[in-house]
Design an enzyme around this catalytic site. Structure first.
Site, PDB file in Angstrom:
ATOM      1  N   SER A 260      41.939  12.916  12.814  1.00  0.00           N
ATOM      2  CA  SER A 260      40.512  12.879  12.368  1.00  0.00           C
ATOM      3  C   SER A 260      40.482  14.552  13.859  1.00  0.00           C
ATOM      4  CB  SER A 260      39.564  11.822  11.974  1.00  0.00           C
ATOM      5  OG  SER A 260      38.226  12.489  11.805  1.00  0.00           O
ATOM      6  N   ASP A 261      39.952  15.518  12.607  1.00  0.00           N
ATOM      7  CA  ASP A 261      39.339  16.517  13.624  1.00  0.00           C
ATOM      8  C   ASP A 261      38.378  17.233  13.280  1.00  0.00           C
ATOM      9  OD1 ASP A 261      41.109  18.627  16.044  1.00  0.00           O
ATOM     10  OD2 ASP A 261      39.966  19.709  14.521  1.00  0.00           O
ATOM     11  N   GLN A 262      37.950  17.862  14.502  1.00  0.00           N
ATOM     12  CA  GLN A 262      36.431  18.256  13.495  1.00  0.00           C
ATOM     13  C   GLN A 262      36.558  19.392  14.235  1.00  0.00           C
ATOM     14  OE1 GLN A 262      32.635  17.519  15.666  1.00  0.00           O
ATOM     15  NE2 GLN A 262      32.218  16.288  13.510  1.00  0.00           N
TER      16      GLN A 262
ATOM     17  N   ALA B 219      37.086  16.246   9.667  1.00  0.00           N
ATOM     18  CA  ALA B 219      38.698  16.285   8.196  1.00  0.00           C
ATOM     19  C   ALA B 219      39.487  14.874   8.971  1.00  0.00           C
ATOM     20  CB  ALA B 219      39.454  17.207   9.029  1.00  0.00           C
TER      21      ALA B 219
END
Length: 221
Positions: A82-84, A119
């Site tokens: 996950s990434d933001q 994401a």
């Protein structure tokens, strides 16, 4: 005539291995809500944006890259990446790292609406699904004195956008719009629950042994 016996189906996640590819304590705490045993492994990924790369594309690429970095060594496991990335008028707003950059971010965002692209990627040796959940956050127009007081109180220097919505940072916000409320904290649990169920995980899982899960959650390099 003999009475038919009822067959009890025992649902368990013990046969499946789940790994969170992340160094984020916030994502670990969120994933624990689903009561599925999981390990934590730190992904080695260069998070620098590519030339001309948009904020949404950056978040999607990094989420997939984090999952892939761990999945290559654990093909039998399901891996979560996950990434933001926060977006203000097309410009990426990252983690500030210190007070000076944090106050500059908050001054830039006050009175504006920022889109946080969170994401999510679920991957194993055979399949991969990547998606993104947008969250629109309207920041209040507050004085420098208020913004500085907040930063000294909560020190959110490891958060994109310099404000913890799950903590005191909520006082800086005017409105939040999202289909997945935990996405803003770092992991969209509504979307993730759906992906994990499709992969055969049972949710909710059994109550976890806190000590065992804490040991599993020690970040492996």
């Amino acid at each position: 005539m003999k009475a038919s016996k009822k067959v009890q189906v025992v649902m368990s996640n013990s046969a499946k291995k789940l790994i969170l590819a992340s160094t984020s304590i916030y994502r670990r705490e969120l994933l624990e809500r689903l009561r599925i045993p999981f390990d934590v492994i730190s992904p080695k990924v260069d998070e620098a944006p590519l030339p001309g790369e948009g904020t949404l594309d950056l978040a999607l690429r990094l989420a997939k890259a984090k999952a892939a970095a761990v999945a290559k060594d654990h093909p039998e496991a399901w891996v979560i990446g996950s990434d933001q990335v926060a977006d203000l008028c097309g410009a990426a707003i990252g983690k500030p790292g210190n007070f000076e950059r944090a106050i500059a971010q908050l001054q830039l965002m006050r009175g504006s609406t920022v889109t946080f692209h969170t994401a999510l990627c679920l991957m194993n040796g055979k399949t991969e699904t990547t998606l993104s959940i947008p969250t629109k956050v309207a920041f209040r127009k507050l004085s420098d004195e208020v913004l500085e007081a907040y930063l000294h109180a909560e020190e959110p220097y490891d958060c994109a956008g310099s404000a913890k919505s799950e903590g005191l940072g909520i006082s800086l916000l005017e409105a939040i719009q999202s289909d997945d409320p935990t996405a803003l904290i770092g992991l969209p649990l509504i979307a993730l629950s759906g992906l994990l169920r499709e992969a055969g995980f049972v949710i909710p899982g059994k109550k976890l042994n806190t000590a065992n899960q804490q040991n599993r959650n020690l970040i492996k390099k």
